[in-house]
Structures are given as structure tokens and as C-alpha cells.
Design a protein around this motif. Sequence first.
Motif, PDB file in Angstrom:
ATOM      1  N   ARG A 112       0.824  -1.218   0.000  1.00 57.85           N
ATOM      2  CA  ARG A 112       0.000   0.000   0.000  1.00 57.85           C
ATOM      3  C   ARG A 112       0.857   1.267   0.000  1.00 57.85           C
ATOM      4  O   ARG A 112       0.528   2.245  -0.670  1.00 57.85           O
ATOM      5  N   VAL A 113       1.940   1.248   0.751  1.00 56.42           N
ATOM      6  CA  VAL A 113       2.844   2.393   0.772  1.00 56.42           C
ATOM      7  C   VAL A 113       3.489   2.575  -0.607  1.00 56.42           C
ATOM      8  O   VAL A 113       3.629   3.695  -1.098  1.00 56.42           O
ATOM      9  N   ALA A 114       3.843   1.474  -1.255  1.00 56.46           N
ATOM     10  CA  ALA A 114       4.410   1.545  -2.601  1.00 56.46           C
ATOM     11  C   ALA A 114       3.394   2.119  -3.587  1.00 56.46           C
ATOM     12  O   ALA A 114       3.755   2.920  -4.461  1.00 56.46           O
ATOM     13  N   ALA A 115       2.136   1.726  -3.453  1.00 55.60           N
ATOM     14  CA  ALA A 115       1.082   2.259  -4.332  1.00 55.60           C
ATOM     15  C   ALA A 115       0.915   3.762  -4.114  1.00 55.60           C
ATOM     16  O   ALA A 115       0.738   4.528  -5.074  1.00 55.60           O
ATOM     17  N   LEU A 116       0.982   4.206  -2.873  1.00 50.81           N
ATOM     18  CA  LEU A 116       0.913   5.631  -2.566  1.00 50.81           C
ATOM     19  C   LEU A 116       2.095   6.367  -3.197  1.00 50.81           C
ATOM     20  O   LEU A 116       1.927   7.429  -3.802  1.00 50.81           O
ATOM     21  N   ALA A 117       3.280   5.800  -3.059  1.00 50.92           N
ATOM     22  CA  ALA A 117       4.476   6.417  -3.635  1.00 50.92           C
ATOM     23  C   ALA A 117       4.351   6.544  -5.147  1.00 50.92           C
ATOM     24  O   ALA A 117       4.725   7.570  -5.730  1.00 50.92           O
ATOM     25  N   ASP A 118       3.821   5.515  -5.779  1.00 55.00           N
ATOM     26  CA  ASP A 118       3.662   5.513  -7.229  1.00 55.00           C
ATOM     27  C   ASP A 118       2.609   6.536  -7.668  1.00 55.00           C
ATOM     28  O   ASP A 118       2.821   7.297  -8.606  1.00 55.00           O
ATOM     29  N   ALA A 119       1.500   6.584  -6.949  1.00 51.76           N
ATOM     30  CA  ALA A 119       0.399   7.495  -7.305  1.00 51.76           C
ATOM     31  C   ALA A 119       0.756   8.959  -7.055  1.00 51.76           C
ATOM     32  O   ALA A 119       0.287   9.841  -7.769  1.00 51.76           O
ATOM     33  N   GLN A 120       1.576   9.202  -6.043  1.00 54.87           N
ATOM     34  CA  GLN A 120       1.923  10.581  -5.664  1.00 54.87           C
ATOM     35  C   GLN A 120       3.389  10.896  -5.956  1.00 54.87           C
ATOM     36  O   GLN A 120       4.003  11.705  -5.263  1.00 54.87           O
ATOM     37  N   ARG A 121       3.934  10.275  -6.979  1.00 56.10           N
ATOM     38  CA  ARG A 121       5.374  10.365  -7.253  1.00 56.10           C
ATOM     39  C   ARG A 121       5.870  11.797  -7.440  1.00 56.10           C
ATOM     40  O   ARG A 121       7.003  12.098  -7.111  1.00 56.10           O
ATOM     41  N   GLU A 122       5.038  12.701  -7.927  1.00 55.35           N
ATOM     42  CA  GLU A 122       5.463  14.090  -8.124  1.00 55.35           C
ATOM     43  C   GLU A 122       5.370  14.920  -6.844  1.00 55.35           C
ATOM     44  O   GLU A 122       6.145  15.848  -6.663  1.00 55.35           O
ATOM     45  N   ARG A 123       4.423  14.603  -5.972  1.00 61.28           N
ATOM     46  CA  ARG A 123       4.182  15.401  -4.754  1.00 61.28           C
ATOM     47  C   ARG A 123       4.912  14.893  -3.532  1.00 61.28           C
ATOM     48  O   ARG A 123       5.329  15.668  -2.683  1.00 61.28           O
ATOM     49  N   LEU A 124       5.028  13.569  -3.403  1.00 66.93           N
ATOM     50  CA  LEU A 124       5.542  12.958  -2.176  1.00 66.93           C
ATOM     51  C   LEU A 124       7.067  12.966  -2.165  1.00 66.93           C
ATOM     52  O   LEU A 124       7.701  12.324  -2.998  1.00 66.93           O
ATOM     53  N   LEU A 125       7.638  13.702  -1.236  1.00 71.08           N
ATOM     54  CA  LEU A 125       9.090  13.750  -1.100  1.00 71.08           C
ATOM     55  C   LEU A 125       9.598  12.660  -0.173  1.00 71.08           C
ATOM     56  O   LEU A 125      10.628  12.058  -0.426  1.00 71.08           O
ATOM     57  N   ALA A 126       8.861  12.415   0.921  1.00 70.06           N
ATOM     58  CA  ALA A 126       9.288  11.409   1.894  1.00 70.06           C
ATOM     59  C   ALA A 126       8.106  10.991   2.762  1.00 70.06           C
ATOM     60  O   ALA A 126       7.173  11.767   2.977  1.00 70.06           O
TER      61      ALA A 126
END
Length: 117
Positions: A75-89
Motif C-alpha cells: 500500500r505504501v508503494a502504491a501511494l508512492a507511485d500514485a503521488q510520485r510528483e508530490r511525495l518527497l518522503a
Amino acid sequence: MIVGITRDPLFGPAVVCGIGGVFVEVLRDVALRVPPLDRTEALAMIAELRGSALLRGARGRPAADVGALADTLVRVAALADAQRERLLALDINPLVVLEEGRGVVAVDWLIELDPEA
């Protein structure tokens, strides 16, 4: 445990899993993958940790809910993939892995977003 996302300048977001608390800093016992991530890959991440024996139950302790930990990584990986432009860390530390069948509990977390994305 610690579960998180870090941003690599070359690969983009990367999912991190390790034995949490001071152990992540002292022992550097972490696994790293680039999303997307499926359950099989998440289980492989967990298995490659030197401390994974603690999750299987050591010295009479019950086994931990490794399946719930793997699901969290997916689930964390899916979040990272979906928010790849916004999520820094993203840093979830500690993520308490309860006894088998009882899930996980995020005790503390930090999310860093790019305000310009």
C-alpha cells in the motif's frame, strides 16, 4: 519496524523497510525497492532483513503478522507511485507488527510533500 518512502534522484520514489527504532540507524538493516510492489516482492523484502528472524518468533515469542506488514509495504508503494510528483518522503517509525493475524499499528509518522507540485 520502519516503513517509508525516500526519493532517489535517478529512480524516483523508493520503498524502505527495516527493523525500526535505533536499530535502523545502528544496524542499517533495511531493504529497498522501487515501486510498483506486489505482495511477493514485499515478502521478499522482509525476508532479506537480518532481523527477520525476530518476526518469525524468536526465543519463545509468538510470530508477528508478516502478512500485514507485507500488505502495508504494498500500500505504501502504491501511494508512492500514485503521488510520485508530490511525495518527497514518508516515514512510519515505529510500525508495530502485532502477533500473527492481528495486523500492524502505525505509532508515529511523518509525510513530506512538495509544495510546488
